[in-house]
Design an enzyme around this catalytic site. Structure first.
Site, PDB file in Angstrom:
ATOM      1  N   LYS A  96       0.732  -1.176   0.013  1.00 56.11           N
ATOM      2  CA  LYS A  96      -0.008   0.011   0.006  1.00 56.11           C
ATOM      3  C   LYS A  96       0.985   1.272  -0.204  1.00 56.11           C
ATOM      4  O   LYS A  96       0.880   2.229  -0.661  1.00 56.11           O
ATOM      5  CB  LYS A  96      -0.867  -0.079   1.411  1.00 56.11           C
ATOM      6  CG  LYS A  96      -1.763   1.392   1.288  1.00 56.11           C
ATOM      7  CD  LYS A  96      -2.767   1.319   0.288  1.00 56.11           C
ATOM      8  CE  LYS A  96      -3.265   2.811   0.378  1.00 56.11           C
ATOM      9  NZ  LYS A  96      -3.967   3.355  -0.671  1.00 56.11           N
ATOM     10  N   CYS A 115      -3.595  10.934   1.639  1.00 52.69           N
ATOM     11  CA  CYS A 115      -2.588   9.870   1.568  1.00 52.69           C
ATOM     12  C   CYS A 115      -1.256   9.959   1.106  1.00 52.69           C
ATOM     13  O   CYS A 115      -0.391   9.653   1.722  1.00 52.69           O
ATOM     14  CB  CYS A 115      -3.298   8.619   0.784  1.00 52.69           C
ATOM     15  SG  CYS A 115      -4.815   8.119   1.793  1.00 52.69           S
TER      16      CYS A 115
HETATM   17  P1  NAI Z   1     -11.244   9.594   8.123  1.00 50.71           P
HETATM   18  O1  NAI Z   1     -10.649  10.797   9.065  1.00 50.71           O
HETATM   19  O2  NAI Z   1     -12.310  10.043   7.279  1.00 50.71           O
HETATM   20  O3  NAI Z   1     -12.040   8.575   9.185  1.00 50.71           O
HETATM   21  C1  NAI Z   1     -11.677   7.771  10.180  1.00 50.71           C
HETATM   22  C2  NAI Z   1     -12.819   7.806  11.200  1.00 50.71           C
HETATM   23  O4  NAI Z   1     -11.947   7.042  12.278  1.00 50.71           O
HETATM   24  C3  NAI Z   1     -12.981   9.144  11.841  1.00 50.71           C
HETATM   25  O5  NAI Z   1     -14.478   9.262  11.537  1.00 50.71           O
HETATM   26  C4  NAI Z   1     -12.858   8.952  13.183  1.00 50.71           C
HETATM   27  O6  NAI Z   1     -13.781   9.660  14.230  1.00 50.71           O
HETATM   28  C5  NAI Z   1     -12.567   7.510  13.364  1.00 50.71           C
HETATM   29  N1  NAI Z   1     -11.949   6.837  14.573  1.00 50.71           N
HETATM   30  C6  NAI Z   1     -10.618   7.359  15.157  1.00 50.71           C
HETATM   31  N2  NAI Z   1     -10.313   6.727  15.998  1.00 50.71           N
HETATM   32  C7  NAI Z   1     -11.291   5.732  16.267  1.00 50.71           C
HETATM   33  C8  NAI Z   1     -11.455   4.585  17.515  1.00 50.71           C
HETATM   34  N3  NAI Z   1     -10.797   4.421  18.280  1.00 50.71           N
HETATM   35  N4  NAI Z   1     -12.701   4.342  17.573  1.00 50.71           N
HETATM   36  C9  NAI Z   1     -13.770   4.554  16.735  1.00 50.71           C
HETATM   37  N5  NAI Z   1     -13.610   5.376  15.611  1.00 50.71           N
HETATM   38  C10 NAI Z   1     -12.616   6.043  15.573  1.00 50.71           C
HETATM   39  O7  NAI Z   1     -10.125   8.718   7.455  1.00 50.71           O
HETATM   40  P2  NAI Z   1     -10.211   7.959   6.029  1.00 50.71           P
HETATM   41  O8  NAI Z   1      -9.775   8.815   4.934  1.00 50.71           O
HETATM   42  O9  NAI Z   1     -11.190   7.057   5.991  1.00 50.71           O
HETATM   43  O10 NAI Z   1      -8.726   7.041   6.440  1.00 50.71           O
HETATM   44  C11 NAI Z   1      -8.728   5.954   7.305  1.00 50.71           C
HETATM   45  C12 NAI Z   1      -7.597   5.252   6.880  1.00 50.71           C
HETATM   46  O11 NAI Z   1      -7.588   4.652   5.660  1.00 50.71           O
HETATM   47  C13 NAI Z   1      -6.155   6.044   7.017  1.00 50.71           C
HETATM   48  O12 NAI Z   1      -5.207   5.076   7.393  1.00 50.71           O
HETATM   49  C14 NAI Z   1      -5.832   6.282   5.652  1.00 50.71           C
HETATM   50  O13 NAI Z   1      -4.474   6.518   5.147  1.00 50.71           O
HETATM   51  C15 NAI Z   1      -6.301   4.822   4.871  1.00 50.71           C
HETATM   52  N6  NAI Z   1      -6.757   5.189   3.339  1.00 50.71           N
HETATM   53  C16 NAI Z   1      -7.593   6.319   2.907  1.00 50.71           C
HETATM   54  C17 NAI Z   1      -7.926   6.412   1.688  1.00 50.71           C
HETATM   55  C18 NAI Z   1      -8.566   7.845   1.349  1.00 50.71           C
HETATM   56  O14 NAI Z   1      -9.023   7.940   0.012  1.00 50.71           O
HETATM   57  N7  NAI Z   1      -9.176   8.702   2.083  1.00 50.71           N
HETATM   58  C19 NAI Z   1      -7.791   5.440   0.903  1.00 50.71           C
HETATM   59  C20 NAI Z   1      -7.164   4.328   1.273  1.00 50.71           C
HETATM   60  C21 NAI Z   1      -6.594   4.282   2.573  1.00 50.71           C
END
Ligand code: NAI
Length: 480
Positions: free
Chosen positions: A216, A272
């Protein structure tokens, strides 16, 4: 009935689980989050993220086999498979600050899983994490295991925002990493069975855990590297009179290279690329691979150079000052078809122009005024924490106003900067815009969306990244 729980209802957790629920009616999927506002939004008609096609998918399965909840412990304890899709921001303090991934949210999710579980679980890393994170997670879980067995899988997500739903329906590949033990192989098979509902078998790749985690980071580094490569070429095109679109077309025709991700622009953004490359750099440094680390660092350096170069072009073209001048900013999201502004190049460009005392009128069809003001005042990397843990929105930046449409943003402006490639910017009535602007009227196209010749015929002075320079701009210093 197999039960899936996904911790983290963000850009990855929400769409991914919605597509699983739609394709697997026999599986119950619950997405949980610590953010009450996020979960309420998922449960309303106004979803918390904009993504083409997402509404339709969610509508079909919400309340049937797709649920959103803040009752994290209940759903985690009931689930067979737990996806963890929480934030993995860049550390801002302590060891590895500015590079290493901050695994605070991951660790607290893992500890909670260990606390509430009463049956065996498959725990799936969906977040992007450093190589060997699975080992740390395994230690946390088994340390507290009370006889419960955990299998950790790495199943990184490759969706791109803006096309997330189509990427999830037709992924190039699904990658599953796990242990080669009997229990590990069983867990891999269980996750394969979920995806096999709609993904052809030959697109599901299985590897060991570390290869999946590293793949990744590697994929994002390669993608970002292509953008920095073409952006580096764009500077040379401007210096020599070559046209970057023609160069990338010719280069991309080579089947060994391919045409995708070769559009020159003001720079890459999104949550990312930078974060994952910094993370990769840190891992290389920790493993004593200074040359490899420096190689990847350059991808980010060229991206920063490109944003600076753009700001310098604007300022130097406009008689070396933009103080007090109104500049219309077209687009703020990091790319079209998303409202996501995380690491958008628009932040650095706007800050650069504000540093030179410009007045900005910003228009983006999907980004709220509040979000723009937060982005322009937030410290680097603060954006990647759950919304309710981010600093409160401070009073907005004085020289910034938010416009309802492109015409309002450009009224009485000295210049327009196109920073997101929204389709609507291709078909604006540029004659009308020209008539309502100060003269000379400048257009700085950071996404190569406008028809340069047509705009020059109207009377604009046009700068388009990597294209032959307008006579006005020749001989002006523009290098950062
Ligand atoms: P995001 O910030 O949109 O969502 C993450 C969510 O996790 C938030 O709503 C937050 O409140 C929640 N959260 C954090 N700690 C928590 C806990 N202990 N218990 C319950 N909920 C909790 O982030 P996103 O964009 O969805 O990214 C998530 C992961 O996926 C990251 O590692 C990112 O690098 C990866 N990723 C993101 C992509 C993208 O296009 N946004 C694509 C591929 C991977």
């Amino acid at each position: 009935m197999v039960k899936i729980c996904c911790i983290g209802a963000g850009y990855v957790g929400g769409p991914t689980m919605a597509v699983i629920a739609l394709n697997c009616p026999s599986i119950e999927v619950v997405v949980v989050d610590i953010s009450v506002t996020r979960i309420s939004a998922w449960n309303s008609d106004q979803l918390p993220i904009y993504e083409p096609g997402l509404n339709e998918v969610v509508k079909q399965c919400k309340g049937r086999n797709l649920f959103f909840s803040t009752d994290i412990e209940k759903h985690v304890s009931e689930a067979d498979i737990i996806f963890v899709s929480v934030n993995t921001p860049t550390k801002t303090r302590g060891l590895g600050a500015g590079k290493a991934a901050d695994l605070t949210y991951w660790e607290s999710a893992a500890r909670m899983i260990a606390d509430v579980s009463k049956s065996n679980k498959i725990v799936v890393e969906k977040s992007t994490v450093p190589v060997k994170t699975a080992e740390a997670i395994e230690r946390i879980l088994t340390h507290n295991s009370k006889g419960i067995k955990y299998q950790i899988l790495s199943n990184p997500e490759f969706l791109a925002e803006g096309t997330a739903i189509q990427d999830l329906f037709k992924p190039d590949r699904v990658l599953i990493g796990g242990r080669a033990t009997p229990d590990g192989l069983k867990a891999i098979q269980a996750l394969k069975d979920v995806y096999a509902h709609w993904v052809p078998e030959d697109r599901i790749i299985t590897t060991n855990l570390w290869s999946a985690e590293l793949s990744k980071l590697a994929a994002n580094a390669f993608l970002a590297q292509r953008i920095s490569s073409v952006n580096a070429m764009s500077a040379l095109c401007e210096a020599t009179g070559a046209d970057v679109s023609q160069v990338s077309h010719a280069v991309g025709k080579d089947s060994r290279i391919g045409p995708k991700f070769l559009n020159a622009s003001v720079g890459f953004g999104g949550s990312c690329f930078q974060k994952d490359i910094l993370n990769l750099v840190y891992i290389c440094e920790c493993n004593g691979l200074a040359e490899v680390a420096n190689y990847w660092k350059q991808v980010i350096k060229v991206n920063d150079y490109q944003k600076n170069r753009f700001v310098n072009r604007v300022v130097s073209s406009m008689f070396n000052t933009v103080a007090g001048k109104k500049i219309g900013i077209m687009g703020f999201a990091f790319k079209k078809d998303t409202g996501d502004t995380r690491e958008t190049p628009a932040i650095d460009v706007c800050k650069g122009l504000l540093g030179d005392k410009a007045r900005l009128s910003i228009y983006d069809p999907q980004v709220t005024a509040d979000q723009i003001q937060r982005d322009l005042t937030m410290n680097k990397f603060d954006w990647d924490h759950p919304i309710h843990l981010q600093p409160m929105s401070p009073t907005g930046v004085k020289q910034v106003s938010i416009a309802w449409d492109a015409y309002e943003a450009s009224k009485d402006a000295h210049a327009l900067c196109i920073l997101t490639e929204w389709d609507e910017f291709k078909t604006l009535d540029y004659r009308r815009i020209f008539d309502n602007m100060q003269k000379p009227a400048f257009v700085f196209d950071g996404r190569n969306v406008v028809n340069v010749e047509m705009l020059r015929d109207i009377g604009f002075i046009v700068y388009s990244i990597g294209k032959p320079l307008d006579p006005w701009l020749k001989n002006m210093p523009a290098v950062a």
